[in-house]
Design a protein around this motif. Structure first.
Motif, mmCIF file in Angstrom:
data_model
loop_
_atom_site.group_PDB
_atom_site.id
_atom_site.type_symbol
_atom_site.label_atom_id
_atom_site.label_comp_id
_atom_site.label_asym_id
_atom_site.label_seq_id
_atom_site.Cartn_x
_atom_site.Cartn_y
_atom_site.Cartn_z
ATOM 1 N N ILE A 1 0.619 27.977 -19.763
ATOM 2 C CA ILE A 1 -0.561 27.110 -19.674
ATOM 3 C C ILE A 1 -1.573 27.822 -18.796
ATOM 4 N N ASP A 2 -2.783 28.032 -19.345
ATOM 5 C CA ASP A 2 -3.820 28.737 -18.602
ATOM 6 C C ASP A 2 -4.464 27.821 -17.573
ATOM 7 N N VAL A 3 -4.694 28.356 -16.375
ATOM 8 C CA VAL A 3 -5.332 27.574 -15.317
ATOM 9 C C VAL A 3 -6.364 28.445 -14.615
ATOM 10 N N LEU A 4 -7.564 27.924 -14.461
ATOM 11 C CA LEU A 4 -8.650 28.615 -13.772
ATOM 12 C C LEU A 4 -8.577 28.347 -12.280
ATOM 13 N N VAL A 5 -8.743 29.403 -11.490
ATOM 14 C CA VAL A 5 -8.795 29.263 -10.033
ATOM 15 C C VAL A 5 -9.914 30.156 -9.510
ATOM 16 N N PRO A 6 -10.442 29.895 -8.317
ATOM 17 C CA PRO A 6 -11.466 30.774 -7.740
ATOM 18 C C PRO A 6 -10.961 32.208 -7.616
ATOM 19 N N ARG A 7 -11.879 33.146 -7.761
ATOM 20 C CA ARG A 7 -11.533 34.561 -7.827
ATOM 21 C C ARG A 7 -10.786 35.055 -6.587
ATOM 22 N N LEU A 8 -11.115 34.522 -5.425
ATOM 23 C CA LEU A 8 -10.530 35.036 -4.184
ATOM 24 C C LEU A 8 -9.156 34.446 -3.870
ATOM 25 N N ARG A 9 -8.674 33.538 -4.721
ATOM 26 C CA ARG A 9 -7.347 32.972 -4.468
ATOM 27 C C ARG A 9 -6.260 34.028 -4.634
ATOM 28 N N ARG A 10 -5.308 34.055 -3.721
ATOM 29 C CA ARG A 10 -4.148 34.937 -3.849
ATOM 30 C C ARG A 10 -3.058 34.168 -4.566
ATOM 31 N N LEU A 11 -3.057 34.280 -5.859
ATOM 32 C CA LEU A 11 -2.138 33.512 -6.686
ATOM 33 C C LEU A 11 -1.759 34.387 -7.872
ATOM 34 N N ARG A 12 -0.486 34.365 -8.249
ATOM 35 C CA ARG A 12 -0.058 35.233 -9.343
ATOM 36 C C ARG A 12 0.419 34.404 -10.522
ATOM 37 N N THR A 13 0.308 34.997 -11.699
ATOM 38 C CA THR A 13 0.865 34.397 -12.897
ATOM 39 C C THR A 13 2.385 34.402 -12.790
ATOM 40 N N VAL A 14 2.985 33.253 -13.051
ATOM 41 C CA VAL A 14 4.437 33.151 -12.952
ATOM 42 C C VAL A 14 4.902 31.989 -13.822
ATOM 43 N N GLY A 15 6.069 32.151 -14.435
ATOM 44 C CA GLY A 15 6.632 31.073 -15.231
ATOM 45 C C GLY A 15 5.680 30.600 -16.315
ATOM 46 N N CYS A 16 5.462 29.304 -16.370
ATOM 47 C CA CYS A 16 4.592 28.731 -17.400
ATOM 48 C C CYS A 16 3.126 28.675 -16.969
ATOM 49 N N ALA A 17 2.803 29.218 -15.805
ATOM 50 C CA ALA A 17 1.425 29.173 -15.302
ATOM 51 C C ALA A 17 0.785 30.550 -15.438
ATOM 52 N N ARG A 18 -0.251 30.641 -16.264
ATOM 53 C CA ARG A 18 -1.009 31.893 -16.365
ATOM 54 C C ARG A 18 -2.319 31.716 -15.621
ATOM 55 N N VAL A 19 -2.494 32.441 -14.563
ATOM 56 C CA VAL A 19 -3.641 32.282 -13.673
ATOM 57 C C VAL A 19 -4.808 33.122 -14.187
ATOM 58 N N ILE A 20 -5.981 32.480 -14.315
ATOM 59 C CA ILE A 20 -7.219 33.164 -14.684
ATOM 60 C C ILE A 20 -8.209 32.960 -13.546
ATOM 61 N N ARG A 21 -8.630 34.042 -12.948
ATOM 62 C CA ARG A 21 -9.581 33.945 -11.831
ATOM 63 C C ARG A 21 -11.006 33.950 -12.355
ATOM 64 N N THR A 22 -11.861 33.210 -11.686
ATOM 65 C CA THR A 22 -13.258 33.116 -12.100
ATOM 66 C C THR A 22 -14.151 33.075 -10.866
ATOM 67 N N ALA A 23 -15.339 33.646 -11.002
ATOM 68 C CA ALA A 23 -16.293 33.629 -9.891
ATOM 69 C C ALA A 23 -16.811 32.228 -9.623
ATOM 70 N N SER A 24 -16.844 31.404 -10.658
ATOM 71 C CA SER A 24 -17.369 30.045 -10.506
ATOM 72 C C SER A 24 -16.586 29.098 -11.399
ATOM 73 N N LEU A 25 -15.913 28.140 -10.794
ATOM 74 C CA LEU A 25 -15.171 27.150 -11.581
ATOM 75 C C LEU A 25 -16.144 26.256 -12.341
ATOM 76 N N PRO A 26 -15.897 26.001 -13.629
ATOM 77 C CA PRO A 26 -16.757 25.069 -14.361
ATOM 78 C C PRO A 26 -16.521 23.638 -13.893
ATOM 79 N N THR A 27 -17.521 22.804 -14.072
ATOM 80 C CA THR A 27 -17.338 21.375 -13.799
ATOM 81 C C THR A 27 -16.388 20.821 -14.848
ATOM 82 N N PRO A 28 -15.236 20.310 -14.446
ATOM 83 C CA PRO A 28 -14.243 19.922 -15.453
ATOM 84 C C PRO A 28 -14.561 18.586 -16.111
ATOM 85 N N SER A 29 -14.039 18.445 -17.313
ATOM 86 C CA SER A 29 -13.901 17.124 -17.918
ATOM 87 C C SER A 29 -12.553 16.577 -17.450
ATOM 88 N N TYR A 30 -12.377 15.268 -17.542
ATOM 89 C CA TYR A 30 -11.091 14.693 -17.159
ATOM 90 C C TYR A 30 -10.474 14.029 -18.380
#
Length: 350
Positions: free
Chosen positions: A131-160
């Motif tokens: 499952i892809d998840v967006l996080v801020p670019r400077l986060r120290r977080l790695r892709t692991v298990g079912c979480a695929r981390v995608i870094r971005t300079a600016s998080l979009p305003t989410p829908s809920y």
């Protein structure tokens, strides 16, 4: 009770009965569960399991798709994810204040987000390995298990969607397309985005451009189909506008020329008696300053110099405010009687 105090079975039983059975290590500690007790519960054949680093599922069976989504958000967010309070709608009406869940630094994107947005061409959540998840670019977080981390300079305003923070359709599409190599899969997703009314073609092209995906041949081919699909839908909306709001019938899809003179340009609809034209503006983002925009501006200037009123309509305006656009065209038609007669032009089928 402190963290060194042995636990009885009571708090663990209470935790196992909560509606959301995905908790972080920090949440468990807040409930009085020590790391040692957590490890014991997660032993081989035990009642709990660790889904992701620091994220636990409080039952032994396979996680549901909802539990996987919660686990990914809990892993990626700085603050533990939780849903809005009971009784608070996840997607309130426009007139009501929005209540935002406590997850502002992690957003579901990619195919999982498209599935949550209701795309029939996106795979079921349980069939996704990650499952892809967006996080801020400077986060120290790695892709692991079912979480695929995608870094971005600016998080979009989410829908809920069902209380979960989900990337808007254009961004989710771009993140999904970045991982797809099959042109048919890409085309199906892009076509559904437009045909299903999820978003505008220009918004999709903008995200694909920013993600530098248009240099991939299979993506470029799919985008060509997307833009053609968007224009076809806009043309259908234009026909509907004329029919439903009882506008005079125009001549459709014509070229104008001066008698014995140069070509003046193509138009989507033209009313010769009133010298009023409608042109659909279906330019992709980034074309505001290029040759196509110059052609638009030059054609409009030439036609208006000849006394022809040009009304520009965008697919979004036609989709969101059809009656208002019909009023704009009707006003232009009615105002023709107050203008000087337009120059004579030759009208040819396009």
């Amino acid at each position: 009770m402190n963290h060194n105090t042995p636990l009885s079975s009571r708090p663990l039983s209470r935790l196992a009965n909560v509606h959301r059975r995905v908790l972080t290590a920090a949440q468990l500690r807040a409930q009085g569960v020590t790391p040692a007790e957590t490890n014991e519960q997660c032993r081989q054949g035990g009642p709990w399991q660790q889904l992701l680093p620091g994220v636990y599922l409080l039952h032994p069976g396979p996680p549901t798709s909802e539990e996987r989504l919660h686990a990914v958000l809990s892993y990626a967010a700085r603050t533990p994810f939780r849903e809005p309070a009971a009784g608070v709608p996840a997607q309130p009406n426009a007139d009501e204040p929005r209540v935002t869940p406590h997850c502002t630094d992690a957003v579901i994107t990619g195919l999982a987000a498209l599935t949550l947005h209701g795309f029939s061409s996106a795979p079921p959540l349980l069939s996704l390995d990650t499952i892809d998840v967006l996080v801020p670019r400077l986060r120290r977080l790695r892709t692991v298990g079912c979480a695929r981390v995608i870094r971005t300079a600016s998080l979009p305003t989410p829908s809920y969607v069902t209380g979960l923070p989900v990337a808007p359709v254009p961004r989710a599409l771009a993140d999904a397309v970045a991982e797809l190599v099959d042109v048919d899969s890409v085309r199906r997703l892009l076509t559904e985005a437009v045909r299903g009314g999820h978003t505008e073609p220009t918004a999709v092209v903008r995200e694909l451009t920013q993600a530098r995906l248009l240099n991939r041949p299979h993506v470029a081919d799919a985008v060509d189909s997307l833009l053609a699909e968007g224009r076809a839908i806009a043309e259908d909306q234009l026909y509907r506008m004329v029919r439903e709001f009882a506008l005079p019938d125009p001549v459709w899809n014509v070229d104008l020329r001066l008698p014995g003179g140069p070509h003046l340009g193509g138009l989507d609809a033209y009313w010769p008696e009133q010298a009023v034209a409608v042109e659909l503006d279906t330019r992709a983002p980034g074309q505001e300053n290029d040759a196509l925009w110059s052609e638009y501006a030059r054609k409009r200037e030439t036609l208006e110099r000849l006394g022809i009123t040009v009304v520009h309509l965008t697919p979004r305006k036609l989709r969101e405010s059809l009656e208002q656009q019909a009023a704009v065209v009707r006003t232009a038609l009615m105002a023709s009687s107050d203008r000087d007669p337009a120059a004579y032009v030759v009208v040819l089928p396009r």
